[in-house]
Design a protein around this motif. Structure first.
Motif, short mmCIF file in Angstrom:
data_model
loop_
_atom_site.label_atom_id
_atom_site.label_comp_id
_atom_site.label_asym_id
_atom_site.label_seq_id
_atom_site.Cartn_x
_atom_site.Cartn_y
_atom_site.Cartn_z
N CYS A 1 40.29 32.02 46.42
CA CYS A 1 41.10 31.40 45.39
C CYS A 1 40.33 31.36 44.07
CB CYS A 1 41.48 29.98 45.82
SG CYS A 1 42.62 29.16 44.69
N ALA A 2 41.06 31.38 42.97
CA ALA A 2 40.44 31.34 41.65
C ALA A 2 39.99 29.93 41.26
CB ALA A 2 41.42 31.87 40.60
N ASP A 3 40.20 28.97 42.13
CA ASP A 3 39.82 27.58 41.89
C ASP A 3 38.36 27.47 41.45
OD1 ASP A 3 38.90 24.78 42.59
OD2 ASP A 3 41.01 24.60 43.14
N SER A 4 38.12 26.70 40.39
CA SER A 4 36.77 26.58 39.83
C SER A 4 35.77 25.91 40.76
CB SER A 4 36.82 25.79 38.52
OG SER A 4 37.26 24.46 38.75
N ARG A 5 36.28 25.26 41.81
CA ARG A 5 35.40 24.57 42.75
C ARG A 5 34.97 25.44 43.93
NH1 ARG A 5 39.73 19.97 43.83
NH2 ARG A 5 40.96 21.91 43.86
N VAL A 6 35.34 26.72 43.88
CA VAL A 6 35.04 27.62 44.99
C VAL A 6 34.29 28.86 44.49
CG1 VAL A 6 36.00 28.71 47.06
CG2 VAL A 6 37.22 26.83 45.99
N PRO A 7 33.08 28.68 43.91
CA PRO A 7 32.30 29.81 43.42
C PRO A 7 31.52 30.46 44.57
CG PRO A 7 31.15 27.78 42.91
CD PRO A 7 32.42 27.39 43.63
N ARG B 1 39.23 37.37 43.25
CA ARG B 1 39.68 35.98 43.15
C ARG B 1 41.06 35.91 42.50
NH1 ARG B 1 35.11 31.87 41.16
NH2 ARG B 1 36.67 30.47 42.06
N ILE B 2 41.95 35.19 43.17
CA ILE B 2 43.30 35.02 42.66
C ILE B 2 43.85 33.71 43.23
CG2 ILE B 2 44.30 36.34 44.58
CD1 ILE B 2 46.42 37.36 42.59
N ALA B 3 44.61 32.98 42.45
CA ALA B 3 45.13 31.69 42.90
C ALA B 3 45.85 31.83 44.24
CB ALA B 3 46.07 31.11 41.85
N GLY B 4 45.49 30.96 45.18
CA GLY B 4 46.12 31.00 46.50
C GLY B 4 45.59 32.06 47.42
#
Length: 247
Positions: free
Chosen positions: A93-99, A115-118
């Motif tokens: 996911c593109a979420d900033s909390r998942v680098p 990385r892409i949302a969802g």
């Protein structure tokens, strides 16, 4: 100063110096072993299983805060400047909390990140994953979802969204229908807890659904059949930092 005092001072000095030398030697030996392990990791090609073990081992270092920060030096930058050989590919996911490089304690050139949302499989995302596996020889693909995913939440709630944001929710909706009694829960939410539970179940269901979509790729399945590629799903816990395999 008497001869006796001089002798004592000298003896104390040698004792202190000896301790210091032992500590320095021990640290140097530890560094050398770590460096040797890093060299071996770089030289020996990873099998699908060893690549997964390497990925999860890095995540455990992150969880336990025993970080090595490998491959983050100027030397590494120059090593991979003209070629890349990542040992794992992530659709996350593109979420900033998942680098990815941070939560797996890795560095430059270790991961091929999509990385892409969802963490959904679009045509472009699939092409990127096929490129990594077929052209770069990456032996592992992980579809990584995460706790309290906003895209999954949007799909569960089914509310109108502006612009193209709704496209992510639509791509996840088929995964939600695979959940047992999902429709009943969606239509008869009794409280916030039931919706929260559904969202967390949907996060895992979405990972599994996206993995199934990858299995429609003839190119990827050929590599899997040849034992050159492994595809797994994972769930990242935002609270603990731990990645768990879900497929």
């Amino acid at each position: 100063m008497s001869r006796q005092n001089k002798f004592i001072d000298r003896r104390q000095f040698l004792k202190i110096a000896g301790v210091g030398f032992s500590v320095a030697a021990s640290s140097l030996l530890g560094y050398a072993r770590s460096a040797q392990a890093a060299v071996i990791e770089d030289i020996e090609p990873d099998s699908p299983n060893t690549a997964l073990q390497r990925l999860l081992a890095g995540n455990q270092r992150f969880v336990q805060q025993k970080l090595r920060h490998p491959h983050q030096s100027q030397t590494r930058l120059h090593e991979v400047a003209t070629a890349q050989h990542p040992f794992a590919t992530l659709l996350s996911c593109a979420d900033s909390r998942v680098p990815a490089e941070i939560l797996f304690d890795l560095g430059i050139g270790d991961l091929f990140d999509v990385r892409i949302a969802g963490n959904i499989v679009t045509t472009e995302a699939l092409g990127s994953l096929e490129y990594a596996a077929a052209m770069l020889g990456t032996p592992l693909i992980m579809v990584l979802g995460h706790e309290r995913c906003g895209a999954v939440t949007a799909a569960v709630q089914g509310k109108p969204l502006p612009g193209q944001i709704s496209s992510f929710a639509k791509a996840i909706e088929p995964a939600i229908t695979t959940l047992s009694s999902a429709n009943a829960q969606l239509n008869h939410k009794s409280n916030n807890k039931s919706e929260s539970d559904l969202i967390e179940n949907a996060v895992v269901a979405n990972v599994q659904y996206q993995v199934k979509k990858l299995e429609r790729s003839d190119l990827l399945m050929q590599l899997v059949g040849e034992g050159k590629l492994k595809i797994v799903g994972g769930r990242y816990d935002l609270d603990t930092g731990e990645v768990a395999i879900v497929t």
